[in-house]
Design an enzyme around this catalytic site. Structure first.
Site, mmCIF file in Angstrom:
data_model
loop_
_atom_site.group_PDB
_atom_site.id
_atom_site.type_symbol
_atom_site.label_atom_id
_atom_site.label_comp_id
_atom_site.label_asym_id
_atom_site.label_seq_id
_atom_site.Cartn_x
_atom_site.Cartn_y
_atom_site.Cartn_z
ATOM 1 N N ASP A 184 8.071 -22.750 24.883
ATOM 2 C CA ASP A 184 6.626 -22.747 24.609
ATOM 3 C C ASP A 184 6.033 -24.129 24.903
ATOM 4 O O ASP A 184 5.270 -24.681 24.105
ATOM 5 C CB ASP A 184 6.342 -22.327 23.159
ATOM 6 C CG ASP A 184 4.858 -21.954 22.974
ATOM 7 O OD1 ASP A 184 4.410 -21.886 21.804
ATOM 8 O OD2 ASP A 184 4.153 -21.771 23.991
ATOM 9 N N GLY A 230 3.398 -19.580 12.085
ATOM 10 C CA GLY A 230 2.956 -20.024 10.764
ATOM 11 C C GLY A 230 1.900 -21.108 10.839
ATOM 12 O O GLY A 230 1.713 -21.743 11.877
ATOM 13 N N GLU A 231 1.222 -21.303 9.685
ATOM 14 C CA GLU A 231 0.159 -22.315 9.635
ATOM 15 C C GLU A 231 0.753 -23.701 9.432
ATOM 16 O O GLU A 231 1.730 -23.852 8.698
ATOM 17 C CB GLU A 231 -0.781 -22.012 8.450
ATOM 18 C CG GLU A 231 -1.685 -20.829 8.676
ATOM 19 C CD GLU A 231 -2.803 -20.780 7.620
ATOM 20 O OE1 GLU A 231 -3.669 -19.921 7.758
ATOM 21 O OE2 GLU A 231 -2.781 -21.602 6.679
ATOM 22 N N VAL A 232 0.142 -24.683 10.072
ATOM 23 C CA VAL A 232 0.591 -26.078 9.931
ATOM 24 C C VAL A 232 -0.461 -26.829 9.107
ATOM 25 O O VAL A 232 -1.653 -26.726 9.392
ATOM 26 C CB VAL A 232 0.741 -26.740 11.313
ATOM 27 C CG1 VAL A 232 1.222 -28.184 11.168
ATOM 28 C CG2 VAL A 232 1.710 -25.938 12.187
ATOM 29 N N LYS A 260 4.987 -26.659 8.156
ATOM 30 C CA LYS A 260 4.653 -25.346 8.707
ATOM 31 C C LYS A 260 5.214 -24.302 7.748
ATOM 32 O O LYS A 260 6.394 -24.338 7.409
ATOM 33 C CB LYS A 260 5.231 -25.137 10.107
ATOM 34 C CG LYS A 260 4.855 -23.769 10.674
ATOM 35 C CD LYS A 260 4.960 -23.687 12.179
ATOM 36 C CE LYS A 260 6.360 -23.402 12.630
ATOM 37 N NZ LYS A 260 6.427 -23.103 14.083
ATOM 38 N N GLY A 277 0.541 -22.810 14.076
ATOM 39 C CA GLY A 277 1.725 -23.071 14.912
ATOM 40 C C GLY A 277 2.345 -21.725 15.291
ATOM 41 O O GLY A 277 1.794 -20.678 14.971
ATOM 42 N N SER A 278 3.522 -21.782 15.949
ATOM 43 C CA SER A 278 4.165 -20.491 16.251
ATOM 44 C C SER A 278 4.667 -19.952 14.904
ATOM 45 O O SER A 278 5.252 -20.642 14.117
ATOM 46 C CB SER A 278 5.361 -20.729 17.179
ATOM 47 O OG SER A 278 6.300 -21.581 16.544
HETATM 48 O O1 LIG Z 1 6.838 -25.991 14.456
HETATM 49 C C1 LIG Z 1 6.494 -26.832 13.434
HETATM 50 C C2 LIG Z 1 7.353 -27.066 12.390
HETATM 51 C C3 LIG Z 1 6.978 -27.921 11.367
HETATM 52 C C4 LIG Z 1 5.721 -28.516 11.399
HETATM 53 F F1 LIG Z 1 5.372 -29.314 10.388
HETATM 54 C C5 LIG Z 1 4.840 -28.288 12.443
HETATM 55 C C6 LIG Z 1 5.222 -27.443 13.479
HETATM 56 N N1 LIG Z 1 4.421 -27.148 14.569
HETATM 57 C C7 LIG Z 1 3.378 -27.933 14.936
HETATM 58 N N2 LIG Z 1 2.985 -29.057 14.351
HETATM 59 C C8 LIG Z 1 1.888 -29.616 14.948
HETATM 60 C C9 LIG Z 1 1.398 -30.874 14.421
HETATM 61 C C10 LIG Z 1 2.218 -31.559 13.544
HETATM 62 C C11 LIG Z 1 1.802 -32.801 13.073
HETATM 63 N N3 LIG Z 1 0.604 -33.328 13.438
HETATM 64 C C12 LIG Z 1 -0.188 -32.655 14.285
HETATM 65 C C13 LIG Z 1 0.168 -31.422 14.799
HETATM 66 C C14 LIG Z 1 1.396 -28.954 16.030
HETATM 67 S S1 LIG Z 1 2.369 -27.542 16.281
#
Ligand SMILES: Oc1ccc(F)cc1Nc1nc(-c2ccncc2)cs1
Length: 347
Positions: free
Chosen positions: A188, A86-88, A103, A83-84
């Protein structure tokens, strides 16, 4: 409040993970100086590493004795994506079995606006933030686990039928209309940050890692000019470092719409060099609209890809145009899962 590289503490909640009703009242972080003990703890990895935060979604995500730690109260499972900042990963609460997405962001890369802006939002077209916890040198954001993203669907199908593209564009413009009312700009907008429900019919916006708040004049409060978001979806005012507001997200949503309809990110079929200069100097990428699109779809993209943000349609007005275009093509008829169609590599 802006947070530099200092540690975070929740006002009045230092050292514990508290549950609260969704407050969505805006930023609740305050800046505190790290002290030597904390630095020593983190280096030694001792169990007394600071664990503090707020969980909104309490019936399914349950802190134990005011702590919510990875590997104890919840377990990380498979990696989802970068993700932006950090890792998700997907994760599961040990006590309730509830699955969610996490994330993990290094403190020094954490943009407190991701929580500050996101925590004020509550809409069906915006992914729900379940909570935020600091654990030692990391900040962890918890949100709803979704079946997948619009970016994955476009990869699977090559490109999307016009009615399905209009259907998703309508939902994203609904989210942007709501964000504009809440004076938040996402910065974004792209298919990877649009998540889909199990049946693929409902889309919601996520990843507010680049989000900024807007003043009453609609201009970004942060005043920062750094290039944010994905290059192919950047609005002209962004690449030129001019004041930016909600209209920047409208431009990006139309770049995403082009990506849905053609299967290719805009500009990349014509240029491989740094796109910033082309976005600033070239006419809008209307030549990338597939020729078989309806006239009203063309009009939606023409209105949303005006280079001058003052002339560009607002999310609200573009949403109305998109709804009419969807009606004109007969509404949503195509199935979400369908045959692969070769991307239109060249018009
Ligand atoms: O900015 C965040 C803050 C908290 C999170 F847990 C996730 C993100 N970013 C993203 N999450 C996803 C995703 C989530 C859930 N399922 C499929 C994809 C794609 S980008």
């Amino acid at each position: 409040s802006s947070v530099g590289d200092c540690s975070l503490a929740l006002a009045g909640l230092r050292g514990c993970v508290s549950q609260s009703e969704p407050c969505y009242a805006g930023p609740f972080f305050k800046e505190v100086k790290r002290d030597e003990r904390e630095e020593e703890d983190e280096r030694s990895g001792s169990d007394s590493v600071i664990n503090e935060g707020i969980i909104f979604y309490n019936e399914k995500i349950q802190p134990v004795d005011s702590e919510y730690k990875e590997g104890r109260e919840y377990i990380l499972s498979e990696f989802i994506k970068e993700g932006s900042y950090g890792e998700v990963h997907s994760a599961q609460d040990v006590n309730t079995g509830f699955k969610f997405a996490v994330k993990k962001i290094a403190m020094k890369r954490f943009n407190s606006e991701e929580v500050g802006a996101w925590s004020t939002l509550r809409s069906p077209c915006v992914a729900e933030l379940f909570g935020v916890v600091r654990e030692g040198p990391y900040v962890l954001l918890f949100m709803d686990l979704k079946a997948g993203s619009l970016g994955q669907l476009i990869m699977q199908r090559g490109r999307l039928p016009e009615d399905l593209g209009l259907h998703y564009q309508l939902q994203i413009l609904t989210a942007l209309e709501y964000l504009a009312k809440k004076k938040v700009v996402h910065l974004d907008i792209k298919a990877d940050n649009v998540l889909l429900s199990e049946d693929g019919r409902d889309a919601c916006l996520c990843d507010f890692g680049h989000a900024e708040r807007l003043d009453n004049g609609g201009q970004s409060l942060s005043g920062s000019k750094d290039l944010k978001g994905s290059e192919t979806h950047m609005a002209p005012e962004i690449v030129k470092g001019e004041p930016r507001g909600a209209k920047a997200d409208v431009w990006s949503s139309c770049c995403m719409f082009l990506h849905m309809l053609s299967g290719c990110q805009p500009w990349t079929r014509y240029y491989s060099c740094r796109l910033y200069l082309k976005i600033a100097s070239d006419p809008p990428p209307l030549r990338e609209i597939p020729p078989n699109c309806s006239h009203l779809t063309f009009e939606v993209l023409k209105a949303g890809l005006q280079k001058d943000p003052a002339k560009r349609s607002s999310a609200s007005s573009l949403k109305e145009k998109t709804a009419r275009a969807l009606e004109e093509v007969g509404g949503l008829v195509s199935p979400v899962k369908g045959p692969y169609a070769e991307p239109l590599y060249f018009p």
